[in-house]
Design a protein around this motif. Sequence first.
Motif, PDB file in Angstrom:
ATOM      1  N   ALA A  37     -66.556 -34.044 -53.720  1.00  0.00           N
ATOM      2  CA  ALA A  37     -65.458 -33.387 -54.423  1.00  0.00           C
ATOM      3  C   ALA A  37     -64.769 -34.376 -55.346  1.00  0.00           C
ATOM      4  O   ALA A  37     -64.762 -35.581 -55.088  1.00  0.00           O
ATOM      5  CB  ALA A  37     -64.460 -32.834 -53.417  1.00  0.00           C
ATOM      6  N   LEU A  38     -64.172 -33.860 -56.416  1.00  0.00           N
ATOM      7  CA  LEU A  38     -63.360 -34.652 -57.325  1.00  0.00           C
ATOM      8  C   LEU A  38     -61.952 -34.067 -57.341  1.00  0.00           C
ATOM      9  O   LEU A  38     -61.775 -32.845 -57.335  1.00  0.00           O
ATOM     10  CB  LEU A  38     -63.942 -34.626 -58.740  1.00  0.00           C
ATOM     11  N   ILE A  39     -60.957 -34.955 -57.372  1.00  0.00           N
ATOM     12  CA  ILE A  39     -59.560 -34.534 -57.451  1.00  0.00           C
ATOM     13  C   ILE A  39     -58.915 -35.274 -58.616  1.00  0.00           C
ATOM     14  O   ILE A  39     -59.048 -36.493 -58.748  1.00  0.00           O
ATOM     15  CB  ILE A  39     -58.801 -34.819 -56.144  1.00  0.00           C
ATOM     16  N   LEU A  40     -58.216 -34.529 -59.463  1.00  0.00           N
ATOM     17  CA  LEU A  40     -57.469 -35.086 -60.582  1.00  0.00           C
ATOM     18  C   LEU A  40     -55.986 -34.987 -60.271  1.00  0.00           C
ATOM     19  O   LEU A  40     -55.487 -33.897 -59.978  1.00  0.00           O
ATOM     20  CB  LEU A  40     -57.767 -34.308 -61.869  1.00  0.00           C
ATOM     21  N   THR A  41     -55.290 -36.123 -60.285  1.00  0.00           N
ATOM     22  CA  THR A  41     -53.833 -36.112 -60.289  1.00  0.00           C
ATOM     23  C   THR A  41     -53.404 -36.559 -61.667  1.00  0.00           C
ATOM     24  O   THR A  41     -53.985 -37.480 -62.245  1.00  0.00           O
ATOM     25  CB  THR A  41     -53.228 -37.033 -59.206  1.00  0.00           C
ATOM     26  N   PHE A  42     -52.427 -35.881 -62.223  1.00  0.00           N
ATOM     27  CA  PHE A  42     -52.071 -36.076 -63.627  1.00  0.00           C
ATOM     28  C   PHE A  42     -50.562 -36.103 -63.790  1.00  0.00           C
ATOM     29  O   PHE A  42     -49.860 -35.250 -63.253  1.00  0.00           O
ATOM     30  CB  PHE A  42     -52.666 -34.931 -64.450  1.00  0.00           C
ATOM     31  N   LYS A  43     -50.087 -37.077 -64.538  1.00  0.00           N
ATOM     32  CA  LYS A  43     -48.656 -37.173 -64.814  1.00  0.00           C
ATOM     33  C   LYS A  43     -48.432 -37.349 -66.298  1.00  0.00           C
ATOM     34  O   LYS A  43     -49.027 -38.212 -66.936  1.00  0.00           O
ATOM     35  CB  LYS A  43     -48.055 -38.341 -64.038  1.00  0.00           C
ATOM     36  N   ASN A  44     -47.567 -36.525 -66.866  1.00  0.00           N
ATOM     37  CA  ASN A  44     -47.187 -36.589 -68.267  1.00  0.00           C
ATOM     38  C   ASN A  44     -45.668 -36.661 -68.318  1.00  0.00           C
ATOM     39  O   ASN A  44     -45.006 -35.662 -68.129  1.00  0.00           O
ATOM     40  CB  ASN A  44     -47.694 -35.355 -69.009  1.00  0.00           C
ATOM     41  N   GLY A  45     -45.127 -37.829 -68.555  1.00  0.00           N
ATOM     42  CA  GLY A  45     -43.687 -37.987 -68.643  1.00  0.00           C
ATOM     43  C   GLY A  45     -43.208 -38.184 -70.062  1.00  0.00           C
ATOM     44  O   GLY A  45     -42.119 -38.707 -70.276  1.00  0.00           O
ATOM     45  N   HIS A  46     -44.012 -37.784 -71.054  1.00  0.00           N
ATOM     46  CA  HIS A  46     -43.688 -38.062 -72.455  1.00  0.00           C
ATOM     47  C   HIS A  46     -43.391 -36.835 -73.293  1.00  0.00           C
ATOM     48  O   HIS A  46     -42.695 -36.928 -74.292  1.00  0.00           O
ATOM     49  CB  HIS A  46     -44.831 -38.845 -73.118  1.00  0.00           C
ATOM     50  N   ASP A  47     -43.951 -35.713 -72.953  1.00  0.00           N
ATOM     51  CA  ASP A  47     -43.743 -34.501 -73.732  1.00  0.00           C
ATOM     52  C   ASP A  47     -43.918 -33.307 -72.795  1.00  0.00           C
ATOM     53  O   ASP A  47     -44.109 -33.474 -71.599  1.00  0.00           O
ATOM     54  CB  ASP A  47     -44.700 -34.439 -74.926  1.00  0.00           C
ATOM     55  N   LEU A  48     -43.855 -32.129 -73.320  1.00  0.00           N
ATOM     56  CA  LEU A  48     -43.948 -30.936 -72.479  1.00  0.00           C
ATOM     57  C   LEU A  48     -45.336 -30.300 -72.490  1.00  0.00           C
ATOM     58  O   LEU A  48     -45.504 -29.161 -72.063  1.00  0.00           O
ATOM     59  CB  LEU A  48     -42.886 -29.915 -72.892  1.00  0.00           C
ATOM     60  N   ASN A  49     -46.355 -31.032 -72.967  1.00  0.00           N
ATOM     61  CA  ASN A  49     -47.719 -30.519 -72.924  1.00  0.00           C
ATOM     62  C   ASN A  49     -48.138 -30.274 -71.477  1.00  0.00           C
ATOM     63  O   ASN A  49     -47.781 -31.021 -70.571  1.00  0.00           O
ATOM     64  CB  ASN A  49     -48.701 -31.515 -73.542  1.00  0.00           C
ATOM     65  N   THR A  50     -48.926 -29.242 -71.291  1.00  0.00           N
ATOM     66  CA  THR A  50     -49.501 -28.939 -69.988  1.00  0.00           C
ATOM     67  C   THR A  50     -51.021 -28.956 -70.100  1.00  0.00           C
ATOM     68  O   THR A  50     -51.571 -28.924 -71.200  1.00  0.00           O
ATOM     69  CB  THR A  50     -49.049 -27.550 -69.481  1.00  0.00           C
ATOM     70  N   ILE A  51     -51.703 -28.988 -68.971  1.00  0.00           N
ATOM     71  CA  ILE A  51     -53.161 -28.970 -68.976  1.00  0.00           C
ATOM     72  C   ILE A  51     -53.643 -27.534 -69.160  1.00  0.00           C
ATOM     73  O   ILE A  51     -53.251 -26.636 -68.407  1.00  0.00           O
ATOM     74  CB  ILE A  51     -53.729 -29.557 -67.668  1.00  0.00           C
ATOM     75  N   SER A  52     -54.498 -27.346 -70.161  1.00  0.00           N
ATOM     76  CA  SER A  52     -55.110 -26.036 -70.408  1.00  0.00           C
ATOM     77  C   SER A  52     -56.392 -25.876 -69.611  1.00  0.00           C
ATOM     78  O   SER A  52     -56.690 -24.793 -69.103  1.00  0.00           O
ATOM     79  CB  SER A  52     -55.421 -25.857 -71.893  1.00  0.00           C
ATOM     80  N   THR A  69     -50.784 -31.549 -78.999  1.00  0.00           N
ATOM     81  CA  THR A  69     -51.220 -32.882 -79.390  1.00  0.00           C
ATOM     82  C   THR A  69     -50.581 -33.944 -78.500  1.00  0.00           C
ATOM     83  O   THR A  69     -49.376 -33.920 -78.259  1.00  0.00           O
ATOM     84  CB  THR A  69     -50.867 -33.148 -80.860  1.00  0.00           C
ATOM     85  N   VAL A  70     -51.409 -34.871 -78.047  1.00  0.00           N
ATOM     86  CA  VAL A  70     -50.969 -35.967 -77.190  1.00  0.00           C
ATOM     87  C   VAL A  70     -49.945 -36.812 -77.942  1.00  0.00           C
ATOM     88  O   VAL A  70     -50.185 -37.236 -79.065  1.00  0.00           O
ATOM     89  CB  VAL A  70     -52.191 -36.834 -76.787  1.00  0.00           C
ATOM     90  N   SER A  71     -48.781 -37.051 -77.319  1.00  0.00           N
ATOM     91  CA  SER A  71     -47.757 -37.842 -78.000  1.00  0.00           C
ATOM     92  C   SER A  71     -47.341 -39.085 -77.221  1.00  0.00           C
ATOM     93  O   SER A  71     -46.493 -39.830 -77.668  1.00  0.00           O
ATOM     94  CB  SER A  71     -46.516 -36.980 -78.251  1.00  0.00           C
ATOM     95  N   GLY A  72     -47.917 -39.300 -76.082  1.00  0.00           N
ATOM     96  CA  GLY A  72     -47.586 -40.477 -75.278  1.00  0.00           C
ATOM     97  C   GLY A  72     -48.774 -40.840 -74.420  1.00  0.00           C
ATOM     98  O   GLY A  72     -49.845 -40.245 -74.520  1.00  0.00           O
ATOM     99  N   THR A  73     -48.579 -41.800 -73.565  1.00  0.00           N
ATOM    100  CA  THR A  73     -49.649 -42.208 -72.664  1.00  0.00           C
ATOM    101  C   THR A  73     -49.535 -41.434 -71.371  1.00  0.00           C
ATOM    102  O   THR A  73     -48.526 -41.516 -70.670  1.00  0.00           O
ATOM    103  CB  THR A  73     -49.565 -43.718 -72.379  1.00  0.00           C
ATOM    104  N   SER A 100     -56.852 -38.668 -77.391  1.00  0.00           N
ATOM    105  CA  SER A 100     -56.967 -38.393 -78.806  1.00  0.00           C
ATOM    106  C   SER A 100     -56.731 -36.908 -79.042  1.00  0.00           C
ATOM    107  O   SER A 100     -57.282 -36.076 -78.315  1.00  0.00           O
ATOM    108  CB  SER A 100     -58.356 -38.780 -79.300  1.00  0.00           C
ATOM    109  N   GLY A 101     -55.930 -36.582 -80.047  1.00  0.00           N
ATOM    110  CA  GLY A 101     -55.697 -35.177 -80.371  1.00  0.00           C
ATOM    111  C   GLY A 101     -55.110 -34.413 -79.205  1.00  0.00           C
ATOM    112  O   GLY A 101     -54.031 -34.737 -78.726  1.00  0.00           O
TER     113      GLY A 101
END
Length: 163
Positions: free
Chosen positions: A31-46, A91-95, A15-16
Motif C-alpha cells: 500500500a501507498l499512503i500520501l500525507t500532504f500539507k499546504n500552508g501557502h495557499d488555498l489550493n486543494t488536491i484534485s 497554480t502552485v504558489s508555495g512549497t 510546477s504549474g
Amino acid sequence: MAIALVRQSDSATQSGTTCVVTITAPTAGNALILTFKNGHDLNTISSVSGGGVTWAKAVSYNDGTVGDIDIWYGTGSSGSGTSITITMSGTVSGTYAPVVSEWSGMAASPLDGTPSSTTGNSSTITGPSITPSVANELFIWQNINASGVAISGAMGGGFTAFT
C-alpha cells in the motif's frame, strides 16, 4: 502479517498545477499512503495518480485561511511506477510538503474510520478519540502549523510515532 513501514519519500518537484513525488518502485501488493500539507495557499488536491495503485482520499481539511491537509491511500500496488503525481485545484504558489510512504501487511480495504476534528491552540493539539475496530491497525495523522512553531511531543494510547 503485521503492518510495517517499508520506506518513505518526500522528494518532490512542483510546477504549474502539479506536485510530483519520486519514489522507489513499490513492492507488488503493498500500500501507498500520501500525507500532504499546504500552508501557502488555498489550493486543494484534485487527484492523485501513480505508484501502481488506485488512489482514494481518506480525509481532507481546508481551514479557508491557512491552507490544506490531506491523507490519500492506495492498496495492492502493481509494483510499477516511481512517480506520484498530485494534481492541485490551482497554480502552485508555495512549497508543499508531500510525503509518500509504502506499507506492507495492509488490508485491501484498510480504511475503517476517520476523525472529523481536532482542537488546540499554540501549545496543545488534541485529536478526537479513536477506537480501532480490529487488532494491528495503522493510525496516520497530519497537521498544519501556520505559526512556524515546532511541533513536538509523544503519541499517547499505545501509538508509536514515525518520522
